[in-house]
Structures are given as C-alpha cells and as structure tokens.
Write a protein that holds these residues in place. Structure first.
Motif, PDB file in Angstrom:
ATOM      1  N   ILE A  25       0.820  -1.116   0.002  1.00 54.76           N
ATOM      2  CA  ILE A  25      -0.043  -0.063  -0.018  1.00 54.76           C
ATOM      3  C   ILE A  25       0.795   1.399  -0.078  1.00 54.76           C
ATOM      4  N   ILE A  26       1.878   1.250   0.738  1.00 54.38           N
ATOM      5  CA  ILE A  26       2.948   2.469   0.708  1.00 54.38           C
ATOM      6  C   ILE A  26       3.335   2.589  -0.594  1.00 54.38           C
ATOM      7  N   PHE A  27       4.030   1.331  -1.436  1.00 58.88           N
ATOM      8  CA  PHE A  27       4.419   1.800  -2.638  1.00 58.88           C
ATOM      9  C   PHE A  27       3.111   2.231  -3.519  1.00 58.88           C
ATOM     10  N   SER A  28       1.934   1.754  -3.336  1.00 57.08           N
ATOM     11  CA  SER A  28       1.009   2.506  -4.220  1.00 57.08           C
ATOM     12  C   SER A  28       0.539   3.741  -3.972  1.00 57.08           C
ATOM     13  N   LEU A  29       0.602   4.394  -2.677  1.00 53.58           N
ATOM     14  CA  LEU A  29       0.307   5.795  -2.453  1.00 53.58           C
ATOM     15  C   LEU A  29       1.420   6.679  -2.669  1.00 53.58           C
ATOM     16  N   LEU A  30       2.710   6.178  -2.544  1.00 53.52           N
ATOM     17  CA  LEU A  30       3.981   6.913  -3.207  1.00 53.52           C
ATOM     18  C   LEU A  30       3.817   7.111  -4.574  1.00 53.52           C
ATOM     19  N   HIS A  31       3.705   6.122  -5.315  1.00 58.79           N
ATOM     20  CA  HIS A  31       3.362   6.254  -7.012  1.00 58.79           C
ATOM     21  C   HIS A  31       2.204   7.231  -7.341  1.00 58.79           C
ATOM     22  N   THR A  32       0.973   7.065  -6.383  1.00 58.02           N
ATOM     23  CA  THR A  32      -0.337   7.619  -6.734  1.00 58.02           C
ATOM     24  C   THR A  32      -0.031   9.200  -6.512  1.00 58.02           C
ATOM     25  N   PHE A  33       0.630   9.683  -5.419  1.00 57.19           N
ATOM     26  CA  PHE A  33       0.730  11.111  -5.021  1.00 57.19           C
ATOM     27  C   PHE A  33       1.547  11.758  -5.997  1.00 57.19           C
ATOM     28  N   ASP A  34       2.844  10.943  -6.366  1.00 57.35           N
ATOM     29  CA  ASP A  34       3.953  11.359  -7.036  1.00 57.35           C
ATOM     30  C   ASP A  34       3.061  11.784  -8.655  1.00 57.35           C
ATOM     31  N   ALA A  35       2.271  10.691  -9.013  1.00 60.69           N
ATOM     32  CA  ALA A  35       1.598  10.971 -10.404  1.00 60.69           C
ATOM     33  C   ALA A  35       0.498  11.924 -10.295  1.00 60.69           C
ATOM     34  N   ILE A  36       0.026  12.231  -9.077  1.00 61.34           N
ATOM     35  CA  ILE A  36      -1.051  13.339  -9.064  1.00 61.34           C
ATOM     36  C   ILE A  36      -0.473  14.717  -9.305  1.00 61.34           C
ATOM     37  N   PHE A  37       0.624  15.029  -8.325  1.00 57.04           N
ATOM     38  CA  PHE A  37       1.230  16.200  -8.220  1.00 57.04           C
ATOM     39  C   PHE A  37       2.421  16.613  -8.628  1.00 57.04           C
ATOM     40  N   TYR A  38       3.065  15.585  -9.279  1.00 58.11           N
ATOM     41  CA  TYR A  38       4.427  16.157 -10.047  1.00 58.11           C
ATOM     42  C   TYR A  38       4.090  16.065 -11.344  1.00 58.11           C
ATOM     43  N   ALA A  40       4.391   8.029 -12.897  1.00 61.29           N
ATOM     44  CA  ALA A  40       5.021   8.879 -11.566  1.00 61.29           C
ATOM     45  C   ALA A  40       6.642   9.028 -12.133  1.00 61.29           C
ATOM     46  N   LYS A  41       7.104  10.119 -11.336  1.00 58.06           N
ATOM     47  CA  LYS A  41       8.734  10.260 -11.448  1.00 58.06           C
ATOM     48  C   LYS A  41       9.526   9.148 -10.757  1.00 58.06           C
ATOM     49  N   THR A  49      -8.984   4.737  -6.769  1.00 57.18           N
ATOM     50  CA  THR A  49     -10.003   5.573  -6.080  1.00 57.18           C
ATOM     51  C   THR A  49      -9.297   7.122  -5.714  1.00 57.18           C
ATOM     52  N   LEU A  50      -8.205   7.178  -5.437  1.00 55.29           N
ATOM     53  CA  LEU A  50      -7.559   8.448  -5.110  1.00 55.29           C
ATOM     54  C   LEU A  50      -7.456   9.394  -6.381  1.00 55.29           C
ATOM     55  N   THR A  51      -7.006   8.455  -7.637  1.00 59.20           N
ATOM     56  CA  THR A  51      -6.678   9.341  -8.683  1.00 59.20           C
ATOM     57  C   THR A  51      -8.154   9.751  -9.221  1.00 59.20           C
ATOM     58  N   ILE A  52      -9.257   9.167  -8.992  1.00 59.05           N
ATOM     59  CA  ILE A  52     -10.537   9.484  -9.649  1.00 59.05           C
ATOM     60  C   ILE A  52     -11.083  10.853  -8.876  1.00 59.05           C
ATOM     61  N   SER A  82       6.905  22.254 -14.993  1.00 58.45           N
ATOM     62  CA  SER A  82       6.435  23.650 -14.640  1.00 58.45           C
ATOM     63  C   SER A  82       6.087  23.877 -13.256  1.00 58.45           C
ATOM     64  N   ASP A  83       5.490  24.794 -12.944  1.00 58.30           N
ATOM     65  CA  ASP A  83       4.850  25.149 -11.689  1.00 58.30           C
ATOM     66  C   ASP A  83       3.425  24.596 -11.547  1.00 58.30           C
ATOM     67  N   ILE A  84       2.761  24.003 -12.394  1.00 52.83           N
ATOM     68  CA  ILE A  84       1.743  23.605 -12.268  1.00 52.83           C
ATOM     69  C   ILE A  84       1.504  22.544 -11.101  1.00 52.83           C
ATOM     70  N   LYS A  85       0.535  22.595 -10.127  1.00 48.16           N
ATOM     71  CA  LYS A  85       0.407  22.006  -8.893  1.00 48.16           C
ATOM     72  C   LYS A  85      -0.142  20.556  -9.307  1.00 48.16           C
ATOM     73  N   MET A  86      -0.814  20.362 -10.272  1.00 43.03           N
ATOM     74  CA  MET A  86      -1.430  18.973 -10.491  1.00 43.03           C
ATOM     75  C   MET A  86      -1.273  18.689 -11.871  1.00 43.03           C
ATOM     76  N   ASN A  87      -0.929  17.175 -12.140  1.00 41.47           N
ATOM     77  CA  ASN A  87      -0.683  16.693 -13.381  1.00 41.47           C
ATOM     78  C   ASN A  87      -2.066  16.648 -14.089  1.00 41.47           C
ATOM     79  N   PRO A  88      -2.026  16.817 -15.512  1.00 41.68           N
ATOM     80  CA  PRO A  88      -3.567  16.662 -16.147  1.00 41.68           C
ATOM     81  C   PRO A  88      -3.900  15.453 -16.615  1.00 41.68           C
ATOM     82  N   PHE A  89      -3.282  14.340 -15.679  1.00 38.27           N
ATOM     83  CA  PHE A  89      -3.257  12.948 -16.454  1.00 38.27           C
ATOM     84  C   PHE A  89      -4.737  12.530 -16.070  1.00 38.27           C
ATOM     85  N   HIS A  90      -5.284  11.726 -16.912  1.00 36.78           N
ATOM     86  CA  HIS A  90      -6.547  10.903 -16.785  1.00 36.78           C
ATOM     87  C   HIS A  90      -6.217  10.052 -15.466  1.00 36.78           C
ATOM     88  N   PRO A  91      -7.233   9.829 -14.678  1.00 34.05           N
ATOM     89  CA  PRO A  91      -7.241   9.099 -13.563  1.00 34.05           C
ATOM     90  C   PRO A  91      -6.558   7.587 -13.768  1.00 34.05           C
TER      91      PRO A  91
END
Length: 264
Positions: A23-36, A60-61, A130-133, A40-49
């Motif tokens: 679950i920790i691996f999953s959360l690290l990836h998810t928040f990386d993919a959402i916010f990194y 994710a980076k 669930t988090l990406t959605i 640019s200085d964009i605070k959230m990625n434009p990725f599809h969930p």
C-alpha cells in the motif's frame, strides 16, 4: 483447509506488514503521479485517473511501481508461501496429510498462495484508482499520446487510450491473473526447494528474468496499460509463453509432494 489457511494469513503479522508495504508503494506512486510534473509550476498533473494510477508505472517520476514489481515474489513468499517450509520442518505437514491427504493439502496450499498474491496486488491498485479519480476527475491527459491518430499508433494502444477505464479493467484483471499464477509458482518453488531463503532467491531470479530480462516473456505487455509500443498480438503472446512455465513448476511440485513423497 483453504479458509483456515487464509484466516491464518490474515492474522499473521508478516502478512499485514507485507500488505502495508504494498500500500505504501501504491500511495507513493499515486501522489507522485497526481502532483508531480517536473516541467512547470503546475501543482497537479493533467493525467487521466486511469493513466495516473499505480497500475501504470510510467505516470510517476519515482520508480515505485517498478520496485514493487521487482520484489513481488519475496512479498508473496514472506506473506504466505514460506509457511509450508516451516510446516515441513516441524512435521505439521504430516498431520495435514493424515487428515486430508497429500493431494488436497497440495492444492489447498496452491490455491491459498494464488489468492494471497492476488490480494497483495489488488488492494493497492484499488486504493490508487480511487484516489486518482477523486483528485483528477475530469482530466484526460496521456502525455500527448491521446493526440495521436489511429494511423499513428497501434490499434490496441489507440483503443486503450480512447477507452481508458475499459483498458484499466482489462489490465487490472490481467495483473490479477499474472500475480495469482506467480503466487502459485512461488508456492511450487517452496515445495521443491524446501528452504525459505533459497526459495526467495530462486523465485526473484526467475521473475526478474521473465519480467525484465528478455523480450520473449517481458510481462509489461500484459501488466501495464497505455504502453505506446504494445500490441494485441504481444498481449496474447506473453500469456501463451508465461502460463506453460507456471504450469511446469506446479507440475514438478505436484509430483514431489503428492506422488514422490514418502513422509507418510
């Protein structure tokens, strides 16, 4: 016996720690993919969930998904599969042979190993999607792959990008099949090798060889959606090559435990 095996696994502190690690691996990836974004200085990625989810390791980076995939056999072994090695050392397996027979003991262990492996893969992915959605609802980015025309990419990739949730379900089910089979293979290796630590080394060596080591198997084709160079033919072909290998390991373990064993 199967329910009892799964109940003991749920109660095991090792299994709980393994699930927490996944679950920790999953959360690290998810928040990386959402916010990194990294550009640019964009605070959230434009990725599809679906694209940002843990199922898609390239969104994710950090290489969290890659690291998780590398150590999956060890996670499965520590969570459940190595239990049979301990049972043999303490002669507990003989008690099971007496009550239910060698064959039922073998298949219940194999099934339990597959279910545990499937769960370790499923739960982190469900948390991630669930988090990406929630965070990326309404976004449609696939790092510009969505801009490619049907003539510029393979029809299978085009279908995945333009039907992202259907593709996500397809590849999630594919992941569950692959990891269930991997769990069964890991359990078979423990039956054959009869040593917990050596079994982990053997399983990881085989897994790294087939997952990353060569194009002949290269299971990314059936485990990661939205890969720009995937094809439907490659998707099917990887299963054709992967399944017989798992069946071979299970068959050898069956022969050793059920047919050849003289422990009772």
């Amino acid at each position: 016996m199967l329910k009892g095996e799964l109940y003991k696994c749920i109660k095991s502190w090792k299994a709980r720690v393994i699930m927490l690690i996944a679950i920790i691996f999953s959360l690290l990836h998810t928040f990386d993919a959402i916010f990194y974004t990294g550009t640019s200085d964009i605070k959230m990625n434009p990725f599809h969930p679906a694209y940002a989810s843990f199922l898609n390791g390239i969104s994710a980076k950090g290489l969290y998904r890659t690291y998780f995939m590398w150590i999956m056999p060890a996670l499965f072994m520590l969570a459940y599969c190595n239990r049979s090695s301990t049972e043999k050392k303490t002669n507990t397996d003989i008690i099971y042979y007496t009550h239910i027979g060698r064959e039922k003991y073998f298949w219940e262990k194999i099934k339990a190993a597959g279910i545990v492996a499937c769960s370790i893969n499923l739960i982190p992915n469900l948390i991630s999607i669930t988090l990406t959605i929630i965070f990326l609802h309404g976004k449609h980015g696939f790092e510009d792959v969505e801009m490619w025309s049907a003539s510029e990419t393979d029809p299978f990739v085009y279908w995945c990008v333009h039907n992202p949730y259907a593709a996500y379900v397809l590849f999630l089910l594919s992941n569950l099949i692959v990891t269930t089979l991997l769990g069964m293979m890991c359990q078979s290796i423990v039956f054959i090798v009869e040593d917990s630590r050596l079994s982990i080394l053997v399983a990881i060596a085989i897994w790294m060889g087939i997952y990353f080591g060569n194009e002949y198997f290269f299971l990314t084709r059936i485990m990661q959606p939205f890969s720009a160079n995937n094809t439907l033919q490659a998707f099917i072909l990887k299963y054709v090559r992967y399944i017989p290998m798992v069946v071979a390991w299970v068959a050898v373990a069956y022969y050793k435990v059920v047919k050849k064993s003289d422990r009772i």
